[in-house]
Design an enzyme around this catalytic site. Structure first.
Site, PDB file in Angstrom:
ATOM      1  N   TYR A 149      -7.371   7.505  -9.364  1.00 18.64           N
ATOM      2  CA  TYR A 149      -6.259   8.082 -10.128  1.00 18.64           C
ATOM      3  C   TYR A 149      -5.952   7.145 -11.293  1.00 18.64           C
ATOM      4  O   TYR A 149      -5.810   5.935 -11.093  1.00 18.64           O
ATOM      5  CB  TYR A 149      -5.041   8.235  -9.227  1.00 18.64           C
ATOM      6  CG  TYR A 149      -3.797   8.766  -9.888  1.00 18.64           C
ATOM      7  CD1 TYR A 149      -2.682   7.945 -10.054  1.00 18.64           C
ATOM      8  CD2 TYR A 149      -3.724  10.072 -10.347  1.00 18.64           C
ATOM      9  CE1 TYR A 149      -1.519   8.430 -10.650  1.00 18.64           C
ATOM     10  CE2 TYR A 149      -2.567  10.571 -10.935  1.00 18.64           C
ATOM     11  CZ  TYR A 149      -1.464   9.739 -11.094  1.00 18.64           C
ATOM     12  OH  TYR A 149      -0.321  10.225 -11.685  1.00 18.64           O
ATOM     13  N   ASP A 244      -9.239  -0.159 -14.331  1.00 19.20           N
ATOM     14  CA  ASP A 244      -7.842   0.269 -14.262  1.00 19.20           C
ATOM     15  C   ASP A 244      -7.186  -0.595 -13.175  1.00 19.20           C
ATOM     16  O   ASP A 244      -7.318  -0.323 -11.990  1.00 19.20           O
ATOM     17  CB  ASP A 244      -7.749   1.753 -13.918  1.00 19.20           C
ATOM     18  CG  ASP A 244      -6.314   2.193 -13.735  1.00 19.20           C
ATOM     19  OD1 ASP A 244      -6.088   3.412 -13.538  1.00 19.20           O
ATOM     20  OD2 ASP A 244      -5.401   1.337 -13.762  1.00 19.20           O
ATOM     21  N   LYS A 272       2.965  -1.626 -13.349  1.00 16.16           N
ATOM     22  CA  LYS A 272       3.616  -2.046 -12.105  1.00 16.16           C
ATOM     23  C   LYS A 272       4.112  -3.495 -12.109  1.00 16.16           C
ATOM     24  O   LYS A 272       5.167  -3.808 -12.664  1.00 16.16           O
ATOM     25  CB  LYS A 272       2.665  -1.786 -10.925  1.00 16.16           C
ATOM     26  CG  LYS A 272       2.339  -0.280 -10.745  1.00 16.16           C
ATOM     27  CD  LYS A 272       1.394  -0.047  -9.583  1.00 16.16           C
ATOM     28  CE  LYS A 272       0.862   1.377  -9.572  1.00 16.16           C
ATOM     29  NZ  LYS A 272       1.728   2.320  -8.865  1.00 16.16           N
TER      30      LYS A 272
HETATM   31  P1  KE4 Z   1       2.115   5.316 -13.746  1.00 18.13           P
HETATM   32  O1  KE4 Z   1       2.005   6.312 -14.889  1.00 18.13           O
HETATM   33  O2  KE4 Z   1       2.557   5.977 -12.451  1.00 18.13           O
HETATM   34  O3  KE4 Z   1       2.936   4.083 -14.095  1.00 18.13           O
HETATM   35  O4  KE4 Z   1       0.648   4.741 -13.478  1.00 18.13           O
HETATM   36  C1  KE4 Z   1      -0.417   5.625 -13.229  1.00 18.13           C
HETATM   37  C2  KE4 Z   1      -1.497   4.893 -12.470  1.00 18.13           C
HETATM   38  C3  KE4 Z   1      -2.650   4.516 -13.130  1.00 18.13           C
HETATM   39  N1  KE4 Z   1      -3.635   3.836 -12.490  1.00 18.13           N
HETATM   40  C4  KE4 Z   1      -3.508   3.497 -11.184  1.00 18.13           C
HETATM   41  C5  KE4 Z   1      -4.620   2.747 -10.519  1.00 18.13           C
HETATM   42  C6  KE4 Z   1      -2.352   3.854 -10.448  1.00 18.13           C
HETATM   43  O5  KE4 Z   1      -2.259   3.524  -9.138  1.00 18.13           O
HETATM   44  C7  KE4 Z   1      -1.320   4.566 -11.098  1.00 18.13           C
HETATM   45  C8  KE4 Z   1      -0.078   5.025 -10.370  1.00 18.13           C
HETATM   46  N2  KE4 Z   1      -0.056   4.812  -8.968  1.00 18.13           N
HETATM   47  C9  KE4 Z   1       0.719   5.749  -8.185  1.00 18.13           C
HETATM   48  C10 KE4 Z   1       0.603   5.322  -6.717  1.00 18.13           C
HETATM   49  N3  KE4 Z   1      -0.639   5.675  -6.168  1.00 18.13           N
HETATM   50  C11 KE4 Z   1       2.130   5.871  -8.632  1.00 18.13           C
HETATM   51  C12 KE4 Z   1       3.042   6.561  -7.663  1.00 18.13           C
HETATM   52  C13 KE4 Z   1       3.436   7.935  -8.112  1.00 18.13           C
HETATM   53  O6  KE4 Z   1       2.627   8.588  -8.804  1.00 18.13           O
HETATM   54  O7  KE4 Z   1       4.561   8.339  -7.780  1.00 18.13           O
END
Ligand code: KE4
Length: 432
Positions: A149, A244, A272
């Site tokens: 993701y 990533d 994060k």
């Molecule tokens: P954000 O747009 O959520 O800040 O980041 C996206 C993203 C990009 N790359 C990786 C490897 C990530 O894990 C994430 C976001 N992680 C999720 C948890 N698996 C966020 C939680 C959610 O979507 O509510």
């Protein structure tokens, strides 16, 4: 028998009202507990390794707001720094020395990063890095891995992980074919599949983007040689390698998975932890590539709150705390005890299970495994995971509400917290 009934009256009231106000009653899908069933918990406050719901129930928190709370929630030094920063303003929309300070820390820590641009989320960072990859190489296609993701931008919503995997929405409605026609996918850990994609699409692939340790299909580490193989393949084909590290950055090691595994990509995305719990993202890498980003170069990307003083302050203080001697040894030791303990208990109570951990990131699948990719992960008994999640919740342990997520510890988690968690797990797994 540990107390297994918790009062959730207020959670239910607030969540019922939320469902009339916001789609699914949440600001992000995975929070809705769709894949684990039952009533989502509405939380009220956090401190250290703990989180309290609106009914006053306390939980040991292994979500850690999905990774940022690696120093424990509301670390006093972070809160003090934020109070001081607040007095000077919440946003300038203009350069501040705080951006220099955090940029210097990120560049000093992450092997691939010579220049960095701050944004407001991991999604933004991944969107921008994709545009930059394409601009630098003049090629349109990218390779991503099933179950990985990279945020919710259209071109990544192809066999994505996290909430997309949880909700079974590999190709979300609203994403035009044109947006994903250049997105090629391969199974994680499958170098042969990547080689074939390069042979079939030679000179058309801008680069490969991956979570170097997958956290969005559950916890899936790279097989030996996989990252090194991708490094060689991308170099051989004039394509870029992008890690990533939104989740793994400053968690797997202070320098991220690229430090841990000794493989340096061309570009890296972060998020994060570098915002210490405030909205943040970043992308960075080789100076010759980053120099293409506007206004230094022609690749446009912008953001009203990018580099805002509060996120920079919380990020700076968080990274300072992580530099303390022994941080990652401690994270690795308590998380290893947790992950190995959960696995041992699962096997002792007759469940097919596998999993593991690296530093403060861990996972447990209810399948015999081994789990090398998303197809393997999908063999897990997600219904059993749901029952496990609910049982642990009733015993004061808050795990990520999906089989397709990773778990996170912090330097605030104690040996006693781990023991309490394993006691609860034994209780739950013996009745699953
Ligand atoms: P954000 O747009 O959520 O800040 O980041 C996206 C993203 C990009 N790359 C990786 C490897 C990530 O894990 C994430 C976001 N992680 C999720 C948890 N698996 C966020 C939680 C959610 O979507 O509510």
């Amino acid at each position: 028998m540990v107390n297994t009934t918790i009062k959730t009256t207020k959670s239910q009231e607030i969540f019922a009202a939320a469902q009339n106000l916001m789609p699914g009653g949440v600001s992000s899908p995975v929070r809705a507990f769709k894949s684990v069933g039952g009533q989502p918990i509405v939380f009220d406050r956090v401190k250290g390794a703990y989180i309290w719901d609106v009914d006053g129930n306390q939980y040991i928190d292994y979500v850690g707001t999905w990774g940022p709370a690696i120093c424990g929630h509301t670390h006093p030094e972070v809160i003090t720094a934020l109070h001081e920063a607040l007095e000077k303003g919440t946003s300038f929309g203009a350069p501040s020395v705080l951006e220099n300070i955090l940029a210097e820390m990120v560049i000093a820590a992450v092997p691939s990063i010579e220049m960095v641009r701050f944004v407001n989320s991991g999604t933004e960072a991944c969107m921008a890095v994709l545009r930059l990859m394409r601009a630098f190489t003049g090629r349109d296609k990218i390779i991503k891995f099933e179950g990985c993701y990279h945020g919710h931008a259209d071109m990544f919503l192809v066999k994505a992980g996290s909430g997309v995997a949880t909700l079974g929405l590999p190709d979300s409605p609203g994403v035009p074919k044109s947006a994903t026609s250049h997105t090629l996918t391969a199974p994680f850990n499958d170098l042969e599949a990547v080689k074939e994609l390069f042979e079939e699409n030679s000179d058309q692939i801008a680069g490969v983007i991956l979570e170097p340790v997958v956290g969005n299909a559950g916890f899936i580490p790279p097989d030996a040689g996989f990252l090194e193989g991708l490094r060689e393949l991308t170099q051989e084909h004039g394509a870029l390698l992008v890690f990533d590290e939104v989740m793994t950055g400053f968690r797997i090691a202070y320098g991220g998975a690229q430090e841990k595994f000794g493989v340096t990509p061309d570009l890296t995305t972060l998020g994060k932890i570098i915002g210490g719990g405030l909205p943040v993202g970043a992308y960075g890498g080789r100076r010759d590539i980053m120099s293409m980003v506007a206004p230094a170069g022609p690749v446009y990307q912008a953001g009203t709150l990018s580099g805002n003083p509060l996120a920079m302050t919380a990020g700076i203080k968080t990274l300072e705390l992580l530099q303390k001697q022994g941080t990652y040894e401690y994270l690795d030791s308590i998380t290893k005890k947790l992950a190995e303990g959960l696995l041992q208990i699962a096997h002792q109570t007759g469940h097919a299970a596998c999993g593991g951990q690296i530093s403060g990131m861990f996972g447990l699948f209810f399948t015999n495994g081994p789990v090398h990719n998303y197809e393997d992960a999908k063999k897990s008994d997600t219904a059993k995971f749901g029952r496990f999640h609910r049982g642990m919740l009733e015993r004061g342990i808050y795990l990520a509400p999906s089989q397709f997520e990773a778990g996170f510890t912090s330097i605030a988690h104690t040996e006693e917290d781990i023991e309490r968690t394993l006691t609860a797990a034994r209780d739950v797994m013996s009745t699953l």
